[in-house]
Design a protein around this motif. Sequence first.
Motif, mmCIF file in Angstrom:
data_model
loop_
_atom_site.group_PDB
_atom_site.id
_atom_site.type_symbol
_atom_site.label_atom_id
_atom_site.label_comp_id
_atom_site.label_asym_id
_atom_site.label_seq_id
_atom_site.Cartn_x
_atom_site.Cartn_y
_atom_site.Cartn_z
ATOM 1 N N VAL A 50 -21.469 86.389 77.284
ATOM 2 C CA VAL A 50 -22.836 86.734 77.877
ATOM 3 C C VAL A 50 -23.259 85.632 78.724
ATOM 4 O O VAL A 50 -23.030 84.471 78.628
ATOM 5 N N ILE A 51 -24.050 85.918 79.642
ATOM 6 C CA ILE A 51 -24.895 84.853 80.413
ATOM 7 C C ILE A 51 -26.524 85.116 79.767
ATOM 8 O O ILE A 51 -26.816 86.091 79.689
ATOM 9 N N LEU A 52 -26.822 84.217 79.158
ATOM 10 C CA LEU A 52 -28.191 84.101 78.342
ATOM 11 C C LEU A 52 -28.995 83.378 79.238
ATOM 12 O O LEU A 52 -28.776 82.345 79.849
ATOM 13 N N ARG A 63 -33.779 79.381 81.871
ATOM 14 C CA ARG A 63 -32.482 78.490 81.871
ATOM 15 C C ARG A 63 -31.355 79.663 81.515
ATOM 16 O O ARG A 63 -31.361 80.544 80.780
ATOM 17 N N THR A 64 -30.525 79.402 82.393
ATOM 18 C CA THR A 64 -29.332 80.225 82.360
ATOM 19 C C THR A 64 -28.057 79.651 81.750
ATOM 20 O O THR A 64 -27.566 78.542 82.451
ATOM 21 N N THR A 65 -27.475 80.098 80.701
ATOM 22 C CA THR A 65 -26.375 79.534 79.910
ATOM 23 C C THR A 65 -25.141 80.451 79.802
ATOM 24 O O THR A 65 -25.520 81.539 79.204
ATOM 25 N N PRO A 66 -23.727 80.312 80.385
ATOM 26 C CA PRO A 66 -23.060 81.259 80.069
ATOM 27 C C PRO A 66 -22.304 80.735 78.632
ATOM 28 O O PRO A 66 -22.487 79.721 78.257
ATOM 29 N N LEU A 67 -22.171 81.738 77.847
ATOM 30 C CA LEU A 67 -22.052 81.279 76.294
ATOM 31 C C LEU A 67 -20.795 82.518 75.898
ATOM 32 O O LEU A 67 -21.038 83.795 76.168
ATOM 33 N N ALA A 68 -19.944 81.929 75.185
ATOM 34 C CA ALA A 68 -19.074 83.056 74.257
ATOM 35 C C ALA A 68 -20.019 83.622 73.173
ATOM 36 O O ALA A 68 -21.239 83.059 72.800
#
Length: 157
Positions: A50-52, A63-68
């Motif tokens: 997901v992109i959180l 704040r945008t963070t790509p996460l498994a």
Amino acid sequence: MPPGVRLMQKVSSTRAFAKIAPHFIPAMDRAVHRLTRGKVMLSAQMLPGVILTAKGAKSGQPRTTPLACMPEEAAGTWILIGSNFGRPGHPAWTGNLLKHPDAEVSWQGKDIAVRARLLAGEERAEAWQAVLRFWPPYATYQARIEREIRLFRLERR
């Protein structure tokens, strides 16, 4: 198990991967996600992702963070694993969710409003076992560090 997954699990368990991956995987995911208008994350070829987007704990800015993630399809929820690739400190996004649990994820090209909840006790223990079945290298990450890896359940708002 698809070809190459076992090899990727071995590679992702190494200390070298933990040093290198945090620098290139998120940047690559952000770029590809932006170019494909939210439809593709390259790291999702290994694990779902997901992109959180969450407010910063100190700044309050998005704040945008790509996460498994580990989707829990039956419940329509996701588990986020604050492994930080087995490095000592908690990843910044976990502090953001602790302070501002209302967030948004981009999942398969859709933006979804979510509320994050830090898992504890029996609920965390059950989720941790499911996470280890889902992606065994998380056990290696946990063995490397003294802190307990934070697990969050994201529920739709």
